[in-house]
Design an enzyme around this catalytic site. Structure first.
Site, PDB file in Angstrom:
ATOM      1  N   GLU A  89      40.900  47.457  29.493  1.00  0.00           N
ATOM      2  CA  GLU A  89      40.457  46.077  29.276  1.00  0.00           C
ATOM      3  C   GLU A  89      38.945  45.955  29.122  1.00  0.00           C
ATOM      4  O   GLU A  89      38.367  44.890  29.346  1.00  0.00           O
ATOM      5  CB  GLU A  89      40.960  45.174  30.405  1.00  0.00           C
ATOM      6  CG  GLU A  89      40.691  45.672  31.811  1.00  0.00           C
ATOM      7  CD  GLU A  89      41.307  44.771  32.871  1.00  0.00           C
ATOM      8  OE1 GLU A  89      41.809  43.681  32.529  1.00  0.00           O
ATOM      9  OE2 GLU A  89      41.281  45.155  34.050  1.00  0.00           O
TER      10      GLU A  89
ATOM     11  N   ASP B 144      40.142  40.242  29.241  1.00  0.00           N
ATOM     12  CA  ASP B 144      38.946  41.014  29.549  1.00  0.00           C
ATOM     13  C   ASP B 144      38.541  41.919  28.394  1.00  0.00           C
ATOM     14  O   ASP B 144      37.343  42.144  28.161  1.00  0.00           O
ATOM     15  CB  ASP B 144      39.159  41.840  30.813  1.00  0.00           C
ATOM     16  CG  ASP B 144      38.979  41.007  32.066  1.00  0.00           C
ATOM     17  OD1 ASP B 144      37.960  40.308  32.171  1.00  0.00           O
ATOM     18  OD2 ASP B 144      39.858  41.045  32.947  1.00  0.00           O
TER      19      ASP B 144
ATOM     20  N   HIS C  46      43.243  38.638  41.247  1.00  0.00           N
ATOM     21  CA  HIS C  46      42.778  37.272  41.023  1.00  0.00           C
ATOM     22  C   HIS C  46      43.429  36.244  41.934  1.00  0.00           C
ATOM     23  O   HIS C  46      43.020  35.079  41.924  1.00  0.00           O
ATOM     24  CB  HIS C  46      43.024  36.873  39.567  1.00  0.00           C
ATOM     25  CG  HIS C  46      42.307  37.713  38.565  1.00  0.00           C
ATOM     26  ND1 HIS C  46      40.931  37.800  38.496  1.00  0.00           N
ATOM     27  CD2 HIS C  46      42.768  38.540  37.587  1.00  0.00           C
ATOM     28  CE1 HIS C  46      40.580  38.617  37.524  1.00  0.00           C
ATOM     29  NE2 HIS C  46      41.677  39.084  36.956  1.00  0.00           N
TER      30      HIS C  46
END
Length: 271
Positions: free
Chosen positions: A159, A185, A54
């Site tokens: 996740e 997530d 990210h």
């Protein structure tokens, strides 16, 4: 300066976990400064978990950060964007001691990740020696491959609902070293976004911890603050990344600025 080699540090993570029952360090998504490894090492952290998924950070940035960890007693771990060979193998070649892969959902996917992380006969990682991962040192390749297998950690993130359904099969894969819950997530995938008190989510994290421990492996979690850290330690997680770097800085700075604003409101003593 410590004379501990990077190979010793990572194998030391396993020993430290066995001896002390927990490993702790920050997750870094923003502040990739040259001094960061030394700053983190000074806190007594066991590792730095760098994020590539990210953050937008690339391999060139990661290589500098991994190099900065040498000799400090803090192990560089990294979350790569995905589980493809060119992410996993390259991260280890550059000196990572552990690679985290997001969105692991099946046993077959976990097996491919393990194969990318290990040299033959345990995997298909390409051979390059006398580079960053072995501290640019000489030595017999067979010994280096053995040391790599003993050192490197393969961290699979659970996740998604599919990953949760298959967590026992993923945990049973030889060479998967850590199961790590990606809580945001996971709740998104379960249709209960950010409902971290939801019974289905709480059952899910219990399932992950149980699967990990049943297979003799630790479970990991990224805690946003001390409240989260204490709660997830009590849930049974063994490896905890404490906070994101920019959020820790933001909170400390906010507290300081609020204190200064309070002083400004009070005014200075007269006279």
């Amino acid at each position: 300066m410590s004379k501990t080699s990077s190979r010793d540090i990572a194998s030391g993570l396993r020993k430290k976990l066995a001896d002390e029952g927990g490993l702790f360090g920050p997750m870094v998504i923003e502040f990739f400064s040259p001094g960061l490894p030394a700053i983190v090492a000074a806190t007594g952290s066991d590792f730095i978990l760098y994020d590539m998924e990210h953050s937008g950070a690339g391999f060139e940035t990661m290589k500098v950060q991994f190099a900065g960890c040498r000799g400090l007693g803090v192990a560089p771990l990294v979350r790569v964007p995905a589980g493809e060979y060119h992410f996993v193998a390259r991260a280890f070649d550059m000196g990572a001691h552990g690679v985290m892969v997001p969105m692991v959902e099946t046993r077959e996917q976990a097996e491919r990740i393990v194969s990318s992380a290990n040299y033959p006969p345990h995997g298909r990682r390409g051979a390059a020696f006398g580079i960053a991962h072995d501290d640019y040192r000489g030595g017999h390749p067979a010994e280096k491959m053995k040391a790599s297998r003993e050192r490197n950690l393969v961290i699979c993130q659970i996740e998604t609902a599919a990953g949760l359904d298959n967590v026992d099969e993923i945990a049973a894969v030889e060479g998967v070293d850590v199961l790590w819950v990606g809580h945001f997530d996971l709740t998104n995938s379960m249709g209960i976004p950010a409902e971290f008190d939801h019974p289905a989510y709480l059952r899910g994290i219990e399932k992950v911890v149980a699967a990990a421990h049943r297979n003799g492996k630790p479970a990991g979690f990224m805690a946003l603050d001390s409240v989260w850290a204490e709660a997830y330690w009590k849930h049974g997680f063994d490896i905890i990344a404490y906070g994101l770097d920019h959020l820790l800085f933001q909170k400390a700075l906010s507290d300081g600025v609020e204190m200064l604003k309070g002083l400004r409101k009070q005014g200075r003593p007269k006279g």
